[in-house]
Design an enzyme around this catalytic site. Structure first.
Site, PDB file in Angstrom:
ATOM      1  N   SER A  92      16.022  27.234  20.519  1.00 43.39           N
ATOM      2  CA  SER A  92      15.815  28.555  19.935  1.00 43.39           C
ATOM      3  C   SER A  92      14.468  29.111  20.392  1.00 43.39           C
ATOM      4  O   SER A  92      14.219  29.229  21.585  1.00 43.39           O
ATOM      5  CB  SER A  92      15.939  28.478  18.411  1.00 43.39           C
ATOM      6  OG  SER A  92      16.073  29.755  17.849  1.00 43.39           O
ATOM      7  N   GLU A 109      26.967  30.422  17.603  1.00 41.31           N
ATOM      8  CA  GLU A 109      25.565  30.658  17.254  1.00 41.31           C
ATOM      9  C   GLU A 109      25.445  31.648  16.096  1.00 41.31           C
ATOM     10  O   GLU A 109      24.648  31.482  15.170  1.00 41.31           O
ATOM     11  CB  GLU A 109      24.813  31.233  18.463  1.00 41.31           C
ATOM     12  CG  GLU A 109      24.752  30.356  19.687  1.00 41.31           C
ATOM     13  CD  GLU A 109      23.580  29.403  19.680  1.00 41.31           C
ATOM     14  OE1 GLU A 109      22.896  29.289  18.652  1.00 41.31           O
ATOM     15  OE2 GLU A 109      23.363  28.753  20.727  1.00 41.31           O
ATOM     16  N   HIS A 159      24.204  27.729  15.216  1.00 41.84           N
ATOM     17  CA  HIS A 159      22.850  27.601  15.741  1.00 41.84           C
ATOM     18  C   HIS A 159      22.178  26.342  15.198  1.00 41.84           C
ATOM     19  O   HIS A 159      22.118  26.132  13.980  1.00 41.84           O
ATOM     20  CB  HIS A 159      22.059  28.840  15.327  1.00 41.84           C
ATOM     21  CG  HIS A 159      20.732  28.998  15.986  1.00 41.84           C
ATOM     22  ND1 HIS A 159      20.602  29.237  17.338  1.00 41.84           N
ATOM     23  CD2 HIS A 159      19.472  28.971  15.483  1.00 41.84           C
ATOM     24  CE1 HIS A 159      19.318  29.365  17.634  1.00 41.84           C
ATOM     25  NE2 HIS A 159      18.608  29.195  16.527  1.00 41.84           N
TER      26      HIS A 159
END
Length: 467
Positions: A209, A325, A398
Site C-alpha cells: 500500500s 482491493e 486490501h
C-alpha cells in the site's frame, strides 16, 4: 559472527547479545530466530530532514520489548485490521529499525527490507502483525522492518519547493521527510547490514500500500541509485498518484498557524484539520498525505515517469495487487455501507463500486507501471492475488495477504479482514506465498505461475506478466 549465551534458554523474549563487528547488540531470541529491535538509523528534529547515525550497540538496550511508533491519530482502519497499536509507545524519536535473522548463518543472507503501509498516516514497522520470524525461520533471510515519520510530521511540506523562509510567520516545513527517512534507512542497510549477517548486494525492498508507494518514489528520487537490487510492491495505489496541487494548497491553508515548537498534539490536531479540509474533494483526498513532486528529493511530476524508465535497466520487480482491493474502502466509507444495505440491489451495486475502486486505485496503475518498467528494461513479474480466508466477508481485499506473509495468529485473529478462523491456519496456508517472496528475494524470479493456499484459505497468485 557468533551469538553469546548460546546455551541459555531459547524461549520467546529471552534477552541475549549478538556479537558483530560493530559491537555486541542486545537481542530477543525466539528459538532459532534473533531480533535486534529499535536500532536508531537517524535523528531528526521536528520538521527537519533526518541525520544518519552509526549503529550504537547500547542505545537500544532498554527498548527490546518496546513497540515504537510515530505519533498518529487513531485509525479508522482498525475496524478492518484490528487494534494494531494498542501497546505502542508514540514518540517523535521513531527513526528506528528492527533486524530479524536466523540465530545461525553459514554466510551472508539475502536481505528483505519491509516498509509498512497505512495511507501515510498510520502504522509502524515493528507491529506484531509484521513480525517476520516465520519467514526468517523458513527461508534464512535477514529482514529489516523500518519505522518512519507519518502524516503532518512526515508528509506535510509547505515550502513551495524553494526552501525559503516565509515573509512572516513560522519557517516553512520541508516536504517529503518520511520519504527521506526511508531513504536514510535503506542507506543504513547498505552500509551496515553486513555486520548483522545480511548481504548488502542482495537487498530486496518490500512494501505494501503506502509502503509500496513510498518505494516506487524511492526509485524516482535523487541519489537513490543502487540502494536495492529488487523490489516487491504490493497493492501500490498508483491510481491516485499525482494531481494533488489543489488538495495540498487547501491543506496548507487549513494549518497555516501550525507552530513547529508546540506540543505534538497540536501537530496532530493540524493534521486532522488538514484532512477534514479536503474530505470528499476527489479520489486523492482519500490519501491526502503523500510524497510531493518538485520538492527534494523528487523531480517534478511530469518527469517522474522518465526517471523511473531511466532507473529500470537492471532492476527486478514484482508488482502485485489483490482482486478485491476495493472491499476495504467500501466498508470504511459510510456511503459504501449505506449502498450495500440498500434492499434488493445493494450488494450488486456495492460489487460494482468495489470493482471500480480496485481498478481505479490499484489494478490499472499497477499494470501500467509494470509495463512501463518492463518496456524500459526491468525484469518484471506482475500478479493478482485472489487468496482469502474461506467465507471471509471482504474476500481477497486490501492487505489480506499480510497475514500469510507475517503469520502471527494472535494478532491477525483480532483483524476482521482475516478473523479467528483464517488466523488459525496462517502458518500452513501461507507457506507457498512466503516461499514465492523468498525465492524472488534470492533470485529475482518467480518460478511458479500460481501459488496456492492451504487449509482455511482459498485462491491463488495469478501471474499476468513476466519479462
Amino acid at each position: 559472527m557468533t551469538e553469546t549465551d548460546r546455551d541459555a534458554p531459547a524461549g520467546p523474549d529471552t534477552p541475549q547479545r549478538l556479537e558483530t563487528s560493530l559491537g555486541a547488540f542486545p537481542v530477543v531470541r525466539d528459538g532459532d530466530v534473533l531480533r535486534v529491535r529499535n536500532v536508531r538509523y537517524a535523528r531528526a528534529r521536528r520538521f527537519e530532514p533526518p541525520t544518519p547515525v552509526p549503529p550504537d550497540p547500547d542505545e537500544s538496550a532498554g527498548l527490546q520489548q518496546t513497540l515504537i511508533a510515530c505519533p498518529q491519530p487513531p485509525s479508522p482502519a482498525d475496524e478492518i485490521y484490528g487494534p494494531q497499536l494498542a501497546d505502542a509507545t508514540f514518540s517523535e524519536d521513531c527513526l528506528r529499525l528492527t533486524v530479524t535473522r536466523p540465530a545461525r548463518l553459514d554466510g551472508p543472507a539475502p536481505v528483505l527490507v519491509w516498509v509498512h503501509g497505512g495511507a501515510y498516516v498510520s502504522g509502524a514497522g515493528d507491529l506484531p502483525g509484521y513480525d517476520p520470524s516465520t519467514l526468517v525461520r523458513e527461508h534464512g533471510l535477514v529482514v529489516v522492518n523500518v519505522t518512519f515519520r507519518l502524516g503532518a510530521l512526515g508528509f506535510f511540506g509547505d515550502d513551495g519547493g524553494t526552501g525559503d523562509e516565509h515573509e512572516s510567520g513560522p519557517p516553512p516545513r520541508p516536504a517529503n521527510l518520511g520519504l527521506l527517512d526511508v531513504i536514510t534507512a535503506l542507506r543504513w542497510v547498505r552500509d551496515h547490514i553486513g555486520a548483522f549477517g545480511g548481504d548488502p548486494t542482495q537487498v530486496t525492498a518490500c512494501g505494501q500500500s503506502a509502503g509500496a508507494d513510498l518505494l516506487a518514489h524511492v526509485l524516482g528520487a535523487d541519489g537513490t541509485e543502487g540502494l536495492f537490487r529488487r523490489a516487491i510492491l504490493q497493492s501500490t495505489p498508483l491510481g491516485i498518484r499525482g494531481g494533488r496541487a489543489e488538495i495540498h494548497e487547501r491543506m496548507c491553508r487549513s494549518a497555516a498557524t501550525l507552530d513547529a515548537d508546540g506540543p505534538v498534539d497540536d501537530v496532530l490536531d493540524a493534521q486532522r484539520r488538514a484532512a477534514a479540509a479536503v474530505a470528499g474533494m476527489n479520489d486523492r483526498a482519500g490519501m491526502p498525505f503523500a510524497p510531493e513532486y518538485g520538492r527534494a528529493p523528487l523531480p517534478p511530476e511530469d518527469e517522474l515517469l522518465a526517471t523511473w524508465r531511466r532507473r529500470a535497466p537492471g532492476l527486478e520487480l514484482m508488482v502485485t495487487w489483490t482482486s478485491q482491493e476495493g472491499e476495504t474502502f467500501v466498508q470504511l466509507d459510510p456511503r459504501g455501507r449505506a449502498l450495500r444495505d440498500k434492499p434488493v440491489v445493494g450488494r450488486l451495486l456495492a460489487w460494482f463500486v468495489c470493482r471500480k475502486v480496485t481498478d481505479t486505485l490499484f489494478r490499472t496503475g499497477c499494470k501500467a507501471f509494470a509495463k512501463d518498467m518492463a518496456d524500459a528494461g526491468a525484469a518484471v513479474v506482475a500478479a493478482e492475488l485472489t487468496t482469502r480466508p474461506v467465507d471471509a466477508p471482504m474476500g481477497a481485499t486490501h492487505a489480506v495477504e499480510l497475514g500469510l506473509l507475517f503469520p502471527n495468529p494472535d494478532r491477525w485473529a483480532e483483524a476482521p479482514v482475516i478473523g479467528p478462523a483464517g488466523a488459525r491456519t496462517l502458518v500452513e496456508a501461507g507457506r507457498d506465498l512466503r516461499a514465492a517472496w523468498a525465492e524472488f528475494a534470492r533470485t529475482g524470479r518467480l518460478a511458479a505461475d500460481r501459488v496456492g493456499t492451504g487449509p482455511g484459505w482459498t485462491g491463488e497468485l495469478r501471474v499476468t506478466r513476466r519479462s
